[in-house]
Design an enzyme around this catalytic site. Structure first.
Site, short mmCIF file in Angstrom:
data_model
loop_
_atom_site.label_atom_id
_atom_site.label_comp_id
_atom_site.label_asym_id
_atom_site.label_seq_id
_atom_site.Cartn_x
_atom_site.Cartn_y
_atom_site.Cartn_z
N ASP A 1 -9.81 -19.72 -15.10
CA ASP A 1 -9.86 -20.11 -13.69
C ASP A 1 -11.30 -20.01 -13.17
O ASP A 1 -12.23 -20.20 -13.93
CB ASP A 1 -8.92 -19.24 -12.88
CG ASP A 1 -7.46 -19.46 -13.28
OD1 ASP A 1 -7.07 -20.63 -13.45
OD2 ASP A 1 -6.72 -18.47 -13.42
N GLY B 1 9.90 -5.67 -3.35
CA GLY B 1 8.90 -4.73 -3.84
C GLY B 1 8.50 -3.77 -2.74
O GLY B 1 8.64 -4.08 -1.55
N GLY C 1 4.79 -5.73 -8.88
CA GLY C 1 3.80 -5.16 -9.78
C GLY C 1 3.06 -6.21 -10.58
O GLY C 1 3.29 -7.41 -10.45
N HIS D 1 -19.64 13.46 17.06
CA HIS D 1 -18.56 13.50 18.06
C HIS D 1 -18.80 12.38 19.05
O HIS D 1 -19.94 12.17 19.48
CB HIS D 1 -18.56 14.86 18.78
CG HIS D 1 -17.55 14.94 19.87
ND1 HIS D 1 -16.20 15.14 19.63
CD2 HIS D 1 -17.68 14.83 21.22
CE1 HIS D 1 -15.55 15.17 20.78
NE2 HIS D 1 -16.43 14.99 21.76
#
Length: 461
Positions: free
Chosen positions: A34, A179, A269, A439
């Site tokens: 690819d 899934g 998966g 902070h």
């Protein structure tokens, strides 16, 4: 038979090796069926995260009212979004290919290839086939979506894989995701934020079950608030009925459910591509799951062949594959025998909420002596201003060694890097707890967890 100094199989993490070989003026061949960039660039991490960023923006707009900001989404130009991402990804892959083709040292075979002998690769050409050989081969052959044999109907009912879903130009009205891992979670977030109804059917009792249990439960609860979530169900069949697609599943106790939608995404998966490269013909051994077996130097059972990335199965992350590529350069190109190390190896799940994680979970440490520190986002000034909740959790040994760190919530994929850097640099939990943090930044969530784990006094009332 063309002969090279080194052959690189796979153009994802493998192109790191090919580029280094080019720099050393070696004669190198790249075989990639690819686009260069591999799964991550073309049909994985890069396009999915570009799409998910749009999903994050859409969800922020929808939740703006909670912060007193009146906003609404008039339209989601789904096809335009997908086309824009696809065009950018394609251009990047083509740019890599152009660089490879312009190099005097690199021959790029954009075609199918397979082992036919020891360090001998057969490639498909327009006029037939040819065989390439080299004294050294680096196998970076990747992985692909796994389609479970136990699910009936996959040969008759059209479904999407993660690769298909990333290029889908028409948004489904209702998507059923099969899934419960990171791909299922990320794709559910994208399509849900784009306006689709989403139903998830997962076999585990929580989503992202490999994460720390508390993190997995938190994410599962967040998804159950937005989507139709069925956990603890094994999918048995895909079917079609009255122009709808069906997912049939059964629980361990025998309870059966049927979930309907106009598209089905199988996110069950990934499996290594060792079989498609016919590694047996090259004398390369694999384990019971099909991953190429390697030693600590990433050498395979075949002389002069190294394996990296998904096909070797060590972590199956792009960033771990890139680290392995560095060792392949050292060992295959420079002749070293360096043992691969993964200091501070972290990973992230780009769902909503995000997850960042490294090291061991509480489940991994069952029975060991360790301390836990947790700190919620809303206990910090900036965290309390956010609409999304979350927490950080650290696991430490009695001697302050950092055993594991897990964070779920906004920007978790970035927050985890503070701890990854600390672990890589050899710092302990006390070092992180005592480091001065800006902070009111979200990083105070990380510091808070470490201070709690190590018993540092509170910073105020």
């Amino acid at each position: 038979m063309p002969e090279f100094d080194i052959i690189v199989l796979g153009g994802g993490t493998g192109n790191v090796v090919a580029s280094a070989a080019d720099d050393e003026d070696l004669d190198v061949a790249i075989v990639e069926r690819d686009g260069l960039g591999g799964t991550c660039l073309n049909r994985g991490c890069n396009p999915s995260k570009k799409l998910i960023h749009r999903a994050d923006v859409a969800r922020t707009v929808r939740n703006a009212d909670a912060l007193g900001v009146e906003a609404e989404i008039e339209d989601v130009r789904f096809a335009d979004i997908v086309d824009d991402v696809t065009e950018k990804i394609t251009a990047e892959a083509e740019s890599k290919a152009e660089i490879a083709r312009e190099s005097e040292n690199i021959t790029f075979y954009q075609t199918e290839g397979r082992f036919v002998g020891e360090r001998t690769i057969e490639v498909d050409l327009d006029a037939g086939t040819d065989e390439l050989t080299a004294q050294k081969v680096v196998l970076a052959g990747g992985s692909r979506p796994m389609i479970p044999d136990a699910i009936d109907g996959t040969g008759e009912v059209e479904f999407l894989t993660s690769a298909d879903a990333l290029g889908l130009r028409e948004r489904p009205d209702r998507l059923v995701v099969v899934g419960g891992g990171y791909i299922a979670v990320e794709m559910s977030h994208f399509f849900g934020a784009m306006g689709a109804e989403v139903a998830i059917v997962g076999r585990g009792d929580v989503l992202v079950g490999r994460e720390d249990r508390e993190v997995a439960e938190f994410l599962t609860g967040a998804y159950a608030d937005r989507y139709e979530v069925h956990t603890g169900y094994e999918v048995t069949e895909l079917a079609e009925e009255n122009a709808e697609k069906l997912v049939r599943a059964e629980s361990e106790s025998g309870e059966e459910i049927e979930v309907r939608g106009d598209e089905i995404l199988l996110a069950t998966g990934r499996k290594p591509n060792a079989d498609t490269w016919n590694v047996e013909a090259g004398g390369i051994e694999t384990d019971e799951k099909g991953f190429v077996e390697t030693d600590e130097c990433l050498r395979t059972s075949a002389e002069g062949v190294w394996a990296i990335g998904d096909i070797a199965g060590n972590y199956m992350f792009k960033h771990s594959g890139d680290k392995e590529a560095e060792y392949a350069v050292r060992n295959a190109i420079h002749g070293e025998e360096a043992s691969v190390e993964y200091p501070g190896m972290a990973h992230a799940v780009f769902g909503s909420p995000q997850v960042g994680s490294l090291g061991e979970t509480e489940g991994d440490l069952d029975g060991d002596d360790y301390d836990v520190g947790t700190f919620e986002y809303d206990r910090t000034a900036l965290g309390s201003a956010l609409t999304d909740e979350g927490f950080a959790k650290v696991l430490t040994a009695p001697d302050a060694e950092i055993l594991g760190f897990h964070v779920v919530g906004p920007h978790a994929s970035m927050l985890v890097h503070e701890v990854a850097t600390a672990v890589s640099a050899g710092a302990d939990a006390d070092d992180v707890a005592e480091t001065i943090h800006v902070h009111p930044a979200l990083s105070e969530v990380v510091q808070g967890a470490f201070r709690e784990a190590r018993g540092f006094p509170p910073t105020g009332l």
